[in-house]
Design a protein around this motif. Structure first.
Motif, PDB file in Angstrom:
ATOM      1  N   GLY A   1       0.824  -1.207   0.000  1.00 18.09           N
ATOM      2  CA  GLY A   1       0.000   0.000   0.000  1.00 18.09           C
ATOM      3  C   GLY A   1       0.855   1.252   0.000  1.00 18.09           C
ATOM      4  N   PHE A   2       1.938   1.191   0.746  1.00 18.05           N
ATOM      5  CA  PHE A   2       2.890   2.315   0.793  1.00 18.05           C
ATOM      6  C   PHE A   2       3.511   2.522  -0.594  1.00 18.05           C
ATOM      7  CE2 PHE A   2       7.178   3.759   2.773  1.00 18.05           C
ATOM      8  CZ  PHE A   2       6.815   5.089   2.656  1.00 18.05           C
ATOM      9  N   ALA A   3       3.860   1.416  -1.253  1.00 17.75           N
ATOM     10  CA  ALA A   3       4.435   1.496  -2.607  1.00 17.75           C
ATOM     11  C   ALA A   3       3.421   2.114  -3.571  1.00 17.75           C
ATOM     12  CB  ALA A   3       4.854   0.111  -3.095  1.00 17.75           C
ATOM     13  N   LEU A   4       2.148   1.733  -3.403  1.00 21.16           N
ATOM     14  CA  LEU A   4       1.082   2.272  -4.257  1.00 21.16           C
ATOM     15  C   LEU A   4       0.977   3.787  -4.067  1.00 21.16           C
ATOM     16  CD1 LEU A   4      -2.328   0.579  -4.707  1.00 21.16           C
ATOM     17  CD2 LEU A   4      -2.282   2.996  -4.214  1.00 21.16           C
ATOM     18  N   PHE A   5       1.029   4.208  -2.799  1.00 23.46           N
ATOM     19  CA  PHE A   5       0.962   5.638  -2.476  1.00 23.46           C
ATOM     20  C   PHE A   5       2.132   6.387  -3.131  1.00 23.46           C
ATOM     21  CE2 PHE A   5       2.541   8.911   0.555  1.00 23.46           C
ATOM     22  CZ  PHE A   5       1.525   9.835   0.382  1.00 23.46           C
ATOM     23  N   LEU A   6       3.330   5.812  -3.002  1.00 19.77           N
ATOM     24  CA  LEU A   6       4.514   6.464  -3.580  1.00 19.77           C
ATOM     25  C   LEU A   6       4.474   6.451  -5.109  1.00 19.77           C
ATOM     26  CD1 LEU A   6       7.269   5.098  -1.169  1.00 19.77           C
ATOM     27  CD2 LEU A   6       6.364   7.417  -1.250  1.00 19.77           C
ATOM     28  N   ALA A   7       3.927   5.368  -5.675  1.00 17.54           N
ATOM     29  CA  ALA A   7       3.803   5.301  -7.140  1.00 17.54           C
ATOM     30  C   ALA A   7       2.868   6.398  -7.632  1.00 17.54           C
ATOM     31  CB  ALA A   7       3.284   3.925  -7.568  1.00 17.54           C
ATOM     32  N   THR A   8       1.838   6.690  -6.831  1.00 14.39           N
ATOM     33  CA  THR A   8       0.895   7.757  -7.193  1.00 14.39           C
ATOM     34  C   THR A   8       1.605   9.104  -7.198  1.00 14.39           C
ATOM     35  OG1 THR A   8      -0.722   6.501  -5.951  1.00 14.39           O
ATOM     36  CG2 THR A   8      -1.408   8.663  -6.699  1.00 14.39           C
TER      37      THR A   8
ATOM     38  N   ALA B   1       8.985   4.629  -5.455  1.00 17.35           N
ATOM     39  CA  ALA B   1       8.118   3.499  -5.102  1.00 17.35           C
ATOM     40  C   ALA B   1       8.929   2.274  -4.663  1.00 17.35           C
ATOM     41  CB  ALA B   1       7.215   3.144  -6.280  1.00 17.35           C
ATOM     42  N   ASN B   2      10.250   2.350  -4.832  1.00 12.29           N
ATOM     43  CA  ASN B   2      11.110   1.250  -4.377  1.00 12.29           C
ATOM     44  C   ASN B   2      11.432   1.346  -2.886  1.00 12.29           C
ATOM     45  OD1 ASN B   2      11.664  -0.269  -6.811  1.00 12.29           O
ATOM     46  ND2 ASN B   2      12.640   1.604  -7.531  1.00 12.29           N
ATOM     47  N   LEU B   3      11.044   2.453  -2.264  1.00 11.71           N
ATOM     48  CA  LEU B   3      11.390   2.650  -0.850  1.00 11.71           C
ATOM     49  C   LEU B   3      10.892   1.507   0.058  1.00 11.71           C
ATOM     50  CD1 LEU B   3      12.782   4.567   1.135  1.00 11.71           C
ATOM     51  CD2 LEU B   3      10.637   5.804   1.359  1.00 11.71           C
TER      52      LEU B   3
END
Lengths: 175, 127
Positions: free
Chosen positions: A17-24, A41-43
């Motif tokens: 979900g965090f990756a999704l947020f960062l991808a956004t 999004a790799n974080l």
């Protein structure tokens, strides 16, 4: 299902979900050049690198790839094949690099190796299947920008895992 | 007092230096070759490959998976003036006129590169 397995699933879901947020956020940042991606999004993958079992890490890498393809609208195009090749290469290299002790190679080093592998593979695939030798002209700035952004991201991730109470509580080091 | 763990290690530095050396070497081989002063445009797309002079005005209409891409060579510069791709990064790149300049449209699979022409041009050699 054991409590540990449920916790692990929740962690993977949370990080995805965090990756999704960062991808956004990444998608909202205008790109001055095609190809160029900050890679923020790799974080979540970097944070989890030395802390999740291999199976969960692979699930996280897979979800991140799908999510990014979904968000950028490239999931059903050939660009997704490029991203997937890069994502698989960077995932594999980062997992291997993370086998070295944290005192030897930090997350900055892992991130840098992952980005370089991802970008090199994407260029190679793009060159082989689409653009031919023309990719050599694109390669140096593309690789250099990837090096800078991945090193900074890895540096941030390393600082974060060292200082975060949440990470030390929920994602302790594997060994 | 607890010793603070370094954020960046010695091996990180070695990895960074190695990667920069690889990129530097690649950049040297790609950019450091001379050319005779005339410049060509090489356009690669699903319509095939086209090479022509940067100084002869021309408009190319190319087909790609998203639709048409229009490449315009005018007044010694090349630009993509129209593209069917969603984000139009290639159009926003604007005009390119220097050697090694490039415009890329990833969604529509178009790559435009300005390269050295003439007798010592590096055309189909490695560049």
């Amino acid at each position: 299902m054991t409590r540990k397995a449920i916790d692990s699933e929740r962690l993977v879901a949370f990080l995805a979900g965090f990756a999704l947020f960062l991808a956004t956020i990444e998608y909202a940042i205008p790109k001055p050049l095609p190809f160029l991606r900050l890679g923020i999004a790799n974080l979540p993958i970097l944070i989890a690198l030395r802390r999740l079992p291999l199976k969960d890490l692979l699930v996280l890498v897979g979800i991140k790839l799908l999510v990014q393809g979904f968000y950028s609208g490239t999931l059903f195009s050939y660009i997704f094949v490029l991203s997937a090749c890069g994502g698989i290469a960077s995932g594999a290299i980062m997992v291997l690099a993370a086998l070295l002790p944290p005192g030897k190679v930090s997350l900055a080093g892992c991130s840098l190796l992952g980005a370089f592998a991802s970008n090199a593979v994407q260029l190679a695939v793009a060159g082989f299947f689409i653009f031919g030798q023309g990719v050599f002209v694109i390669a140096p700035p593309f690789l250099l920008l990837g090096t800078i952004s991945s090193f900074l991201l890895g540096f941030f991730a390393e600082q974060f895992v060292q200082k975060s109470a949440w990470v030390s509580k929920h994602l302790p080091l594997k060994n | 007092m607890k010793k603070k763990k370094p954020v960046i290690t010695f091996f990180d530095g070695i990895i960074l230096a190695s990667v920069l050396i690889i990129i530097g070497t690649l950049a040297f081989f790609v950019y450091a070759r001379g050319y005779t002063g005339t410049l060509n445009v090489r356009v690669r797309s699903d319509s095939g490959e086209w090479t022509g002079s940067l100084y002869e005005d021309k408009t190319l209409v190319l087909d790609g998976p998203m639709g048409k891409t229009v490449v315009q060579i005018q007044n010694g510069a090349v630009r993509i003036i129209e593209s069917s791709c969603p984000d139009k990064t290639c159009v926003k790149t604007g005009a390119v006129s220097d050697v090694h300049g490039w415009i890329c449209c990833l969604p529509n699979r178009v790559l435009v590169v300005v390269e050295g022409g003439g007798a010592q041009g590096y055309d189909s050699e490695s560049y």
